[in-house]
Design a protein around this motif. Structure first.
Motif, PDB file in Angstrom:
ATOM      1  N   PHE A 120       0.722   8.580   4.980  1.00 36.19           N
ATOM      2  CA  PHE A 120       2.033   7.684   5.324  1.00 36.19           C
ATOM      3  C   PHE A 120       2.537   7.323   3.833  1.00 36.19           C
ATOM      4  O   PHE A 120       1.813   6.558   2.918  1.00 36.19           O
ATOM      5  CB  PHE A 120       2.126   6.654   6.084  1.00 36.19           C
ATOM      6  N   ALA A 121       3.905   7.209   3.702  1.00 31.11           N
ATOM      7  CA  ALA A 121       4.416   6.597   2.561  1.00 31.11           C
ATOM      8  C   ALA A 121       5.460   5.408   2.985  1.00 31.11           C
ATOM      9  O   ALA A 121       5.870   5.250   3.928  1.00 31.11           O
ATOM     10  CB  ALA A 121       5.323   7.549   1.860  1.00 31.11           C
ATOM     11  N   ASN A 122       5.324   4.151   2.034  1.00 32.64           N
ATOM     12  CA  ASN A 122       6.304   2.992   2.133  1.00 32.64           C
ATOM     13  C   ASN A 122       5.964   2.394   3.476  1.00 32.64           C
ATOM     14  O   ASN A 122       7.039   2.121   4.238  1.00 32.64           O
ATOM     15  CB  ASN A 122       7.754   3.457   2.073  1.00 32.64           C
ATOM     16  N   ASP A 151       2.531   2.007  -0.794  1.00 28.66           N
ATOM     17  CA  ASP A 151       3.492   3.150  -1.143  1.00 28.66           C
ATOM     18  C   ASP A 151       3.021   4.266  -0.836  1.00 28.66           C
ATOM     19  O   ASP A 151       3.775   5.446  -0.273  1.00 28.66           O
ATOM     20  CB  ASP A 151       3.215   3.373  -2.748  1.00 28.66           C
ATOM     21  N   GLN A 152       1.633   4.846  -0.577  1.00 31.38           N
ATOM     22  CA  GLN A 152       1.192   5.999  -0.015  1.00 31.38           C
ATOM     23  C   GLN A 152      -0.253   5.641   0.370  1.00 31.38           C
ATOM     24  O   GLN A 152      -1.163   5.152  -0.288  1.00 31.38           O
ATOM     25  CB  GLN A 152       1.306   7.110  -0.972  1.00 31.38           C
ATOM     26  N   SER A 180      -5.739   2.267   8.063  1.00 32.44           N
ATOM     27  CA  SER A 180      -6.233   3.339   6.866  1.00 32.44           C
ATOM     28  C   SER A 180      -7.372   4.111   7.276  1.00 32.44           C
ATOM     29  O   SER A 180      -8.481   3.380   7.878  1.00 32.44           O
ATOM     30  CB  SER A 180      -6.082   2.627   5.424  1.00 32.44           C
ATOM     31  N   ASP A 181      -7.719   5.306   6.502  1.00 28.17           N
ATOM     32  CA  ASP A 181      -8.897   5.853   6.530  1.00 28.17           C
ATOM     33  C   ASP A 181     -10.001   4.904   5.954  1.00 28.17           C
ATOM     34  O   ASP A 181     -11.111   5.290   6.411  1.00 28.17           O
ATOM     35  CB  ASP A 181      -8.782   7.178   6.003  1.00 28.17           C
ATOM     36  N   ASP A 182      -9.978   4.149   5.000  1.00 28.19           N
ATOM     37  CA  ASP A 182     -10.857   3.250   4.278  1.00 28.19           C
ATOM     38  C   ASP A 182     -11.020   2.195   5.130  1.00 28.19           C
ATOM     39  O   ASP A 182     -11.700   1.081   4.990  1.00 28.19           O
ATOM     40  CB  ASP A 182     -10.444   3.147   2.990  1.00 28.19           C
ATOM     41  N   HIS A 193       7.267   6.277   6.375  1.00 33.80           N
ATOM     42  CA  HIS A 193       7.722   7.245   6.142  1.00 33.80           C
ATOM     43  C   HIS A 193       6.465   8.317   6.320  1.00 33.80           C
ATOM     44  O   HIS A 193       5.541   8.138   5.762  1.00 33.80           O
ATOM     45  CB  HIS A 193       8.570   7.694   4.927  1.00 33.80           C
ATOM     46  N   LEU A 194       6.751   9.145   7.120  1.00 32.67           N
ATOM     47  CA  LEU A 194       5.508  10.195   7.402  1.00 32.67           C
ATOM     48  C   LEU A 194       5.483  11.383   6.514  1.00 32.67           C
ATOM     49  O   LEU A 194       6.462  12.338   6.135  1.00 32.67           O
ATOM     50  CB  LEU A 194       5.450  10.813   8.828  1.00 32.67           C
TER      51      LEU A 194
END
Length: 236
Positions: A120-122, A151-152, A180-182, A193-194
């Motif tokens: 994912f961005a922004n 940002d990403q 998030s993954d982490d 934004h994907l």
């Protein structure tokens, strides 16, 4: 198998509008109804996203912790994940993605959940600061929120779609949360934004609405004076 097509919801979005923010279900109880879900804590204490049975609590500080079993919530959704792949999408913004999801799922008139794993961005998320009783209205409480951006980032978005008919019980349209993954960033999704992601969905034929009947404030409140739709649109 009936369990697997039921969306369980505790509380309504409408009860948050006048500030009925008392926690009326525990996380331990909610997890009996699903291993996947979203919600908020008592007093709009941050944002929750439940993934693989683990309840991640995104605080207004930005910290992410696991919510304990006795953690209470005024509002939450849960279901048992049985997602089906829907599409692989890339380079799409949130509004366009939502439109595509309704079209691809052919499920505009019922409830469904989506799960997107990818980049994912922004991305912009939020988490409200926990308020104390006597609680303010949803609009006032939601003003006191933290907004986070990346940002990403790689992660998982869990969303629920409700038909417009159910605006007030739920959010008419989509309601997305992210982790998030982490497991260090997340919250209620405001925008994204994907870049690239795997999209899966799960259709529900049953919507189980559980109400906090043992909460005196809820039982005695007159909702006729509340601008429910207006407040939900503004705060969501």
């Amino acid at each position: 198998m009936a369990n697997h097509v039921t969306l369980y919801q505790h509380g309504t979005l409408a009860l948050l509008v006048p500030g009925l923010l008392k926690g009326t279900i525990t996380m331990g109880e909610l997890l009996k109804h699903g291993d996947t879900g979203i919600g908020t804590g008592e007093g709009l204490d941050g944002e929750l996203i439940i993934l693989d049975g683990k309840p991640y609590h995104v605080h207004a500080t930005g910290d992410v912790t696991l919510a304990p079993k006795l953690f209470t919530m005024p509002f939450a959704n849960a279901h048992f994940a049985r997602y089906t792949p829907l599409a692989e999408l890339e380079n799409v913004d949130q509004a366009d993605l939502n439109k595509q999801l309704v079209s691809l799922s052919r499920a505009a008139n019922t409830f469904f959940s989506i799960k997107i794993t990818g980049t994912f961005a922004n991305i912009q998320t939020r988490a409200a600061v926990k308020s104390q009783p006597p609680y303010n209205t949803l609009a006032e409480t939601a003003e006191n929120q933290s907004v986070f951006t990346r940002d990403q980032i790689n992660g998982t978005l869990i969303g629920y779609y409700a038909p417009q008919l159910f605006e007030g019980a739920a959010v008419g349209g989509f309601h997305h949360h992210f982790i998030s993954d982490d497991r260090k960033f997340g919250g209620h999704v405001l925008n994204f934004h994907l870049v690239k992601g795997d999209v899966s969905y799960q259709l529900f034929d049953t919507f189980e609405q559980h109400l906090p009947v043992s909460d005196k404030d809820f039982m005695q409140h007159d909702f006729s004076k509340d601008d429910i739709a207006g407040s939900i649109q503004k705060s969501e």
